[in-house]
Write an enzyme that holds these catalytic residues in place. Structure first.
Site, mmCIF file in Angstrom:
data_model
loop_
_atom_site.group_PDB
_atom_site.id
_atom_site.type_symbol
_atom_site.label_atom_id
_atom_site.label_comp_id
_atom_site.label_asym_id
_atom_site.label_seq_id
_atom_site.Cartn_x
_atom_site.Cartn_y
_atom_site.Cartn_z
ATOM 1 C CG PHE A 1 37.111 49.345 39.234
ATOM 2 C CD1 PHE A 1 37.152 49.958 40.472
ATOM 3 C CD2 PHE A 1 37.840 49.892 38.193
ATOM 4 C CE1 PHE A 1 37.900 51.122 40.666
ATOM 5 C CE2 PHE A 1 38.595 51.048 38.379
ATOM 6 C CZ PHE A 1 38.617 51.664 39.615
ATOM 7 C CB SER B 1 39.461 53.388 43.879
ATOM 8 O OG SER B 1 40.188 52.746 42.845
ATOM 9 C CB ALA C 1 34.005 48.242 42.665
ATOM 10 C CE LYS D 1 46.795 48.043 44.021
ATOM 11 N NZ LYS D 1 45.492 47.436 44.364
ATOM 12 C CG ASP E 1 46.048 51.289 44.752
ATOM 13 O OD1 ASP E 1 45.104 50.932 45.482
ATOM 14 O OD2 ASP E 1 46.069 51.080 43.532
ATOM 15 C CG ASN F 1 45.450 41.583 44.994
ATOM 16 O OD1 ASN F 1 45.979 40.787 44.248
ATOM 17 N ND2 ASN F 1 44.712 42.603 44.541
ATOM 18 C CD GLU G 1 44.323 41.445 37.223
ATOM 19 O OE1 GLU G 1 45.315 40.759 36.905
ATOM 20 O OE2 GLU G 1 43.416 41.743 36.426
#
Length: 320
Positions: free
Chosen positions: A10, A130, A132, A183, A236, A248, A268
């Site tokens: 990213f 977004s 990467a 999210k 998102d 995720n 994350e």
């Protein structure tokens, strides 16, 4: 000049995009890899992408340019370590956070971590739907730029320009942070539902009620509802819960299928689920999807049991 700390996919994608209109300096922790990127003009994490001539790659933090904004594109769980380690170089700079999550050890958001490690810095946040790979390929992408200081936000909006990126401003840093963090938790839930064969209707329900959870928590922490309805929240959420481009979502798929997920891949949402669930329990918030996702990532629940728990909740009127 724009500087980027963090040469993952990213950070490199953003750096290469901004280099189309401005000189950019990119730092990564592996000096040998950065020297190779500088010489060969390719990033191993972005196959097929050629680095712009205006992008300089370095493994030496002392070479950080003295002027211009610094984007922090490091994982949320390493943000404190990186900013503490480089506090001398980053003090009193304009810092743009590009990480999404909540610190597991403290329950703090990214801007709250910087308030402790770099109290003299001007803080902004770049977030939104977004991937990467899309940014690196020059595909159209819209992002949220959050900063409490309007003049600083306008200056950053004018500096962070790329032909395929469009940035929208907001002063609601809290809302933008929470949308980007929470999210990821919902994406794990949706991936697990699809991986277990529960169907698209189940995913739609999880996305909708997950958004309600995000909105309740954000409101409790002082965020504005319209922020969650924008790119950093709903936008998102829609991307992350429906695409295998999301780590995720892929973790959720693996859980639903009973497969082992690569532990070397940073996800994350797993840490964010744990941190958010702990915070919810301490404050008496009702976040049932977050609770079952925490049980899934900690292997205390299977998908069938998690879904049964959600379906067995008391009947109620629908509220956002």
């Amino acid at each position: 000049m724009i500087s980027v700390i963090g040469a993952g996919a990213f950070g490199t994608a953003l750096a290469n995009s901004f280099a189309a209109t401005s000189p950019v300096w990119l730092w990564g922790r592996n000096a040998q890899s950065m020297a190779q990127m500088q010489a060969e003009r390719h990033c191993p994490r972005l196959p097929g992408v050629t680095l712009d001539p205006a992008l300089s790659c370095s493994g030496d933090i002392t070479a950080l340019p003295a002027e211009g904004p610094v984007l922090l594109a490091v994982p949320m769980q390493t943000l404190r370590e990186v900013t503490t380690r480089f506090a001398g170089a980053l003090a009193k700079r304009t810092l743009v956070l590009c990480c999404k999550g909540i610190e597991l050890s403290t329950g703090l958001r990214p801007s709250e971590v910087l308030a402790q490690t770099l109290p003299g810095a001007t803080v902004a946040l770049l977030t939104g739907p977004s991937f990467a790979a899309d940014i690196a390929r020059g595909l159209p992408t819209a992002l949220t730029l959050a900063c409490a200081d309007r003049a600083e936000a306008e200056a950053l909006q004018a500096q962070l320009i790329a032909p395929h990126l469009r940035l929208y401003r907001t002063s609601d840093v809290t809302g933008a942070e929470l949308g980007g963090a929470l999210k990821n938790v919902m994406a794990i839930a949706c991936g697990a539902a699809i991986g277990a064969g529960l169907g698209d209707s189940a995913r739609a329900a999880l996305m909708t009620r997950g958004y309600a959870e995000m909105s309740r928590m954000a409101a409790a922490l002082g965020a504005r509802p319209e922020t969650l309805a924008g790119l950093s929240g709903f936008g998102d959420l829609a991307l992350t819960c429906t695409s295998e481009g999301s780590r995720n979502y892929r973790l959720g798929l693996a859980i639903g299928r009973g497969e082992v997920f690569d532990p070397a891949v940073t996800v994350e949402g797993a840490a964010t689920a744990r941190a958010t669930d702990a915070l919810a329990r301490s404050r008496g918030w009702d976040l049932p999807i977050t609770a079952v996702v925490t049980g899934l990532v900690d292997a205390r629940l299977d998908v069938k049991t998690a879904m049964a728990q959600l379906l067995a909740r008391p009947l109620k009127e629908e509220t956002p």
